[in-house]
Design an enzyme around this catalytic site. Structure first.
Site, PDB file in Angstrom:
ATOM      1  N   HIS A 135     -70.903  51.853  46.351  1.00 35.88           N
ATOM      2  CA  HIS A 135     -70.462  53.207  46.686  1.00 35.88           C
ATOM      3  C   HIS A 135     -69.822  53.280  48.071  1.00 35.88           C
ATOM      4  CE1 HIS A 135     -72.368  54.801  43.162  1.00 35.88           C
ATOM      5  NE2 HIS A 135     -73.541  54.370  43.520  1.00 35.88           N
ATOM      6  N   ASP A 172     -73.858  48.812  36.675  1.00 33.96           N
ATOM      7  CA  ASP A 172     -74.725  49.820  37.290  1.00 33.96           C
ATOM      8  C   ASP A 172     -74.424  51.170  36.637  1.00 33.96           C
ATOM      9  OD1 ASP A 172     -76.159  50.302  40.301  1.00 33.96           O
ATOM     10  OD2 ASP A 172     -75.160  52.036  39.411  1.00 33.96           O
TER      11      ASP A 172
HETATM   12  N1  LIG Z   1     -78.281  64.286  44.367  1.00 25.98           N
HETATM   13  C1  LIG Z   1     -78.223  64.570  42.990  1.00 25.98           C
HETATM   14  C2  LIG Z   1     -78.970  63.537  42.124  1.00 25.98           C
HETATM   15  C3  LIG Z   1     -78.230  62.222  42.084  1.00 25.98           C
HETATM   16  N2  LIG Z   1     -78.726  61.339  43.167  1.00 25.98           N
HETATM   17  C4  LIG Z   1     -77.717  60.331  43.543  1.00 25.98           C
HETATM   18  C5  LIG Z   1     -78.237  59.472  44.680  1.00 25.98           C
HETATM   19  C6  LIG Z   1     -77.293  58.313  44.927  1.00 25.98           C
HETATM   20  C7  LIG Z   1     -77.541  57.253  43.905  1.00 25.98           C
HETATM   21  C8  LIG Z   1     -76.822  55.994  44.374  1.00 25.98           C
HETATM   22  C9  LIG Z   1     -77.292  54.757  43.692  1.00 25.98           C
HETATM   23  O1  LIG Z   1     -78.173  54.777  42.874  1.00 25.98           O
HETATM   24  C10 LIG Z   1     -76.644  53.493  44.063  1.00 25.98           C
HETATM   25  S1  LIG Z   1     -76.640  52.316  42.734  1.00 25.98           S
HETATM   26 ZN   LIG Z   2     -76.541  52.925  40.662  1.00 24.49          ZN
END
Ligand SMILES: NCCCNCCCCCC(=O)CS
Ligand SMILES: [Zn+2]
Length: 669
Positions: A135, A172
Site C-alpha cells: 500500500h 493479498d
Molecule cells: N478503516 C475501515 C476498515 C478497513 N481497515 C483497513 C486497514 C488497512 C488494511 C491494510 C492491510 O491489511 C495491509 S495488507
Molecule cells: Zn491486505
C-alpha cells in the site's frame, strides 16, 4: 536447488503504541506465529536460511521520494506525541521509534531473497517481513505499509540483473495501490491484484482499483485488477481467476521473475478479508506459478491477521516452494455469480491487450444458458445463511492435512539396459501379468501380442502402479512398446478399486480405446490435431487443435482454460499422462504439462511413452523430479482462431457438467 527463507526477529520489535481500531490487528505475533509454525512443521530447517539486511537509502529511493524518506528517517527520534502527529498525515498506518529500522529490514529481506534467486543460489523462496509494503506510495505510508518492499524488489531486479519482464501477483485481499501507481505506465512489470472491493465501499475505496484500470500509456494492459464485490469468496473463485485470467496472461507475458505480494488476509477467518478460501489454496496458487520464469519465484509477506489461518497459509506456501505435493482440494463448487461477473469484466477490459483473451469470433457471450448455474449444482448466489451470520473470527475450518512426500519421488520403467537419469529409481519385475489381464489384452490387442516384446515392460509397469498406490513412490514414467496397451493395463488395474478416479491426459491422436467409459472412473482429455470419431461426453473430452500439440499457444489455452478446471473439479487420485505415438508435442509445452499436472492427486502422475520417444525421457524425468519447466518462447504467438473456437465450444458445452469451466457472468444470458 533449494528454497530460501528470509526472517529476522528484529522485525517483530515494533507495535501500536496508542489506540487505533484500524491498526490494532497489525501485531508482532503475526511474524512469530508464522515463523514458529514453519519450525514446528520442520519446514524452516529444510529451507536455505538467508539473513535479512537493511536496505540502503538508494534502494529505498528506487520507489520513494527523498522528502518522504527524510521524513521517515526522523521517526526514531520522535516522542510519542510527535509519532502520533507524524502518523496523522497518512491513513490506516502507525509509526513507532523502531519501525524505520524494521521497514529497512523488510525491504532488505525482499532484496536478499531476490539476490538469492537471481544468482541461482536458490530456486525460489519466501521473506517473512513486517511492516508490509504494497500500500505504500512514493511519498506516503498507507495501510500498515511504510516502504513498498515488492515494488522496490521489482525495480532492483530490473536494474541489477537486467530482468526484462517481472510479474507481480498480489493475492493479498487488499488492492496494492502503491504497486499499481508505481508501474501503471510500465510494460515491463505486469501487476495482478485481486481485492475485496464491494463496488468501492471497501478500503482503500479507490475508483482506480476497479477492473477498468488497465494501466496507462505504454503500460496499458499491464495492470490487472480483479475486484471482489462480495465477501465469502472460496477456493473455486480464486482458481477460476487463475485458470481463466491470470495464468493465460502470465504465460503470454512470459516473465523472467515472479514476485508474489503474499498477503494471507485473503484466507478464511481473516477479519479484513472475510473470505472463505482454505489455507491449502495457497499451496495450489503457488504451484500454479512455479513453472513460470523457470521457477524463479519470490514470495514476500504482506497482510494476514488471523493468527490461526496466517501460519497455516504461510506453511502451505513454503511447503509447495520446497516441492512437496499440494493436498487434493475436495468439492470445488461453481464460482459464485459475483466472481464470474468480475472475471468477465476484467477479461473484456483486457481483451484488446492479450491474445489469449480474444473471444472466439461468432460466439457471442450470450450463448451461456441461464439454467447453467443451477444445473451445475453451483451455488450461483451463495445463500448459506450460516456463514453470513458468523464473523470472520468465528469461522471454523479443518487443519490442512499432512502433505507427505513419498520416499521415492520418481521411478522409471525403461526398455532393457537403459540406465535411469540421476535421481530416479528404476523398476523392473519378472512377475508374469495376471491371467485376467492377459485375457483382457488378448481381446483388444490380438495382433500386437504376437510380438513377445509387447508385454515385456508391463509387469514392471504394474509394480510401479502398485508402489504409487501404496504411496512409496510419488510419480513415474514408463517407456513401453504400446502406450494404448499399457494404458489399458493401468486402467484395468486401478479401475478395480471401488472409488478410483483417474484423469487420463492423452497428448496426440489415436484411439484411446474403449476404456474411456462414462462411469466416471476415468476422465479422459485428448489433445490432438485429429477429429476423433468418439463423441464428446462428460468423461471424454477430445480437444481438436488445428496444429495439434505443435502449437504452444493453442495447447496452453487448452491446458489452462480446459484441462486444469476439469482436473481440479474431477479431483483424481491418479493422473495418467500418455504421449501418443507421433504426438508431435513441442518440448517446452510438454514439460509445462508435466509440471502443472503434479498439482493433482498429491503428485501421483504416471507418464507413458512409446519406445522410440526416448529423447523425451530426460526432460520429463527432471520435471517429475521437481525441476521447473523451462519458460516457453517469448512472445507466445496468438492462438489460431480455429483453436480458440474449438476450446470455447467445448467449454460452453461442458460447463453445465463442470462448473469450474465457467468464466462469464449469468448477466449475459
Ligand atoms: N478503516 C475501515 C476498515 C478497513 N481497515 C483497513 C486497514 C488497512 C488494511 C491494510 C492491510 O491489511 C495491509 S495488507
Ligand atoms: Zn491486505
Amino acid at each position: 536447488m533449494g528454497t530460501a527463507l528470509v526472517y529476522d526477529e528484529e522485525m517483530t520489535k515494533y507495535k501500536l503504541l496508542w489506540v487505533d481500531p484500524a491498526c490494532k490487528i497489525e501485531v508482532p505475533e503475526r511474524l512469530t506465529v508464522s515463523y514458529e509454525a514453519l519450525v514446528k512443521n520442520g519446514l524452516c530447517q529444510r529451507c536455505v536460511s538467508i539473513p535479512a539486511r537493511e536496505a540502503t537509502e538508494a534502494e529505498i529511493l528506487l520507489v520513494h521520494s527523498e522528502e518522504y524518506l527524510e521524513g521517515v528517517k526522523k521517526t526514531p527520534y520522535m516522542t510519542l506525541e510527535d509519532l502520533k502527529e507524524f502518523t496523522l498525515q497518512y491513513g490506516d498506518v502507525y509509526f513507532h521509534p523502531n519501525i524505520y529500522h524494521c521497514a529497512k529490514l523488510a525491504v532488505g529481506s525482499a532484496l536478499q531473497l531476490c539476490d538469492s534467486v537471481m544468482t541461482g543460489k536458490v530456486r525460489n523462496g519466501m521473506a517473512l517481513v513486517r511492516p508490509p509494503g504494497h500500500h505504500s506510495m512514493r511519498s506516503a505510508a498507507s495501510g500498515f505499509c511504510v516502504f513498498n518492499n515488492v515494488a522496490i524488489a521489482a525495480r532492483y531486479a530490473k536494474q541489477k540483473y537486467g530482468v526484462k519482464r517481472v510479474l507481480i501477483v498480489d493475492w493479498d485481499v487488499h488492492h496494492g495501490q502503491g504497486v499499481q501507481y508505481c508501474f501503471e505506465d510500465d510494460p515491463s512489470v505486469l501487476y495482478f491484484s485481486w481485492h475485496r472491493y464491494e463496488h468501492q465501499k471497501f478500503w482503500p475505496n479507490l475508483r482506480e482499483s476497479d477492473y477498468d484500470n488497465v494501466g496507462k500509456e505504454d503500460g496499458a494492459g499491464f495492470n490487472i485488477n480483479v475486484p471482489w464485490n462480495k465477501v465469502g469468496m472460496k477456493n473455486s473463485d480464486y482458481l477460476s481467476v487463475f485458470f481463466h485470467l491470470l495464468l493465460p496472461v502470465a504465460y503470454e507475458f512470459c516473465p523472467e521473475l515472479v514476485l508474489v505480494c503474499a498477503g494471507f488476509d485473503s484466507a478464511i477467518g481473516d477479519p479484513e478479508g472475510e473470505m472463505c478460501a482454505s489455507p491449502d489454496i495457497f499451496a495450489h496458487l503457488t504451484h500454479l506459478l512455479m513453472n513460470l520464469a523457470g521457477g524463479k519465484l519470490c514470495a514476500v509477506l504482506e497482510g494476514g491477521y488471523n493468527l490461526t489461518s496466517l501460519p497455516q497459509s504461510v506453511c502451505q506456501t513454503v511447503q509447495t516452494l520446497l516441492g512437496d505435493p499440494p493436498t487434493r482440494l475436495s468439492d470445488l463448487g461453481a464460482p459464485c455469480e459475483s466472481a464470474l461477473e468480475s472475471l468477465q469484466c476484467v477479461r473484456s477490459a483486457h481483451r484488446q491487450y492479450w491474445s489469449c483473451l480474444r473471444q472466439a469470433a461468432g460466439l457471442p457471450d450470450s450463448h451461456v444458458s441461464a439454467k447453467r448455474i443451477r444445473s451445475a449444482g453451483g451455488e450461483g448466489e451463495r445463500t448459506e445463511v450460516g456463514e453470513e451470520e458468523k464473523s470472520a473470527e468465528e469461522q471454523a475450518w479443518p487443519e490442512p492435512p499432512q502433505r507427505v512426500s513419498p520416499p521415492v519421488r520418481c521411478a522409471l520403467v525403461l526398455p532393457g539396459g537403459e540406465a535411469p537419469p540421476d535421481g530416479c529409481e528404476q523398476i523392473s519385475s519378472r512377475e508374469e501379468l495376471h491371467p485376467l489381464m492377459l485375457t483382457k489384452l488378448r481381446e483388444h490387442f490380438q495382433s500386437e501380442l504376437d510380438n513377445c516384446s509387447a508385454l515385456a515392460s508391463l509387469p514392471s509397469l504394474m509394480t510401479l502402479v502398485e508402489k504409487m498406490e501404496k504411496n512409496e513412490i510419488r510419480n513415474g514414467l514408463a517407456v513401453v512398446h504400446s502406450v494404448t496397451m499399457a494404458m489399458m493395463c493401468v486402467l484395468q488395474h486401478v479401475g478395480d478399486a471401488p472409488s478410483s478416479r483417474t484423469l487420463v491426459v492423452c497428448v496426440g491422436g489415436g484411439s484411446v480405446g474403449s476404456h474411456a467409459r462414462e462411469d466416471g472412473k476415468t476422465l479422459t482429455v485428448q489433445i490432438s490435431s485429429e477429429d476423433t470419431e468418439k463423441p464428446t461426453g462428460k468423461f471424454y473430452v477430445p480437444v481438436h487443435l488445428k496444429k495439434g500439440c505443435g502449437d504452444a499457444s493453442g495447447f496452453m489455452q487448452a491446458l489452462l482454460g480446459l484441462l486444469l478446471p476439469l482436473g481440479y473439479q474431477y479431483n483424481p487420485d491418479l493422473v495418467l499422462l500418455v504421449q501418443m505415438p507421433n504426438a508431435g508435442v513441442c518440448g517446452g509445452v510438454w514439460q509445462q504439462l508435466v509440471g502443472v499436472l503434479q498439482g493433482f492427486a498429491q503428485g501421483h502422475v504416471l507418464v507413458l511413452m512409446q519406445e522410440g520417444e526416448q529423447a523425451r525421457v530426460g526432460p520429463t524425468a527432471s520435471t517429475l523430479l521437481g525441476d521447473p519447466a523451462p519458460p516457453l518462447e517469448h512472445p507466445l504467438q496468438a492462438p489460431l482462431p480455429e483453436d480458440v473456437e474449438a476450446v470455447e465450444t467445448l467449454r460452453s458445452r461442458l460447463q453445465s457438467d463442470w462448473s469450474l469451466l465457467q468464466n462469464t457472468g449469468e448477466s449475459t444470458a
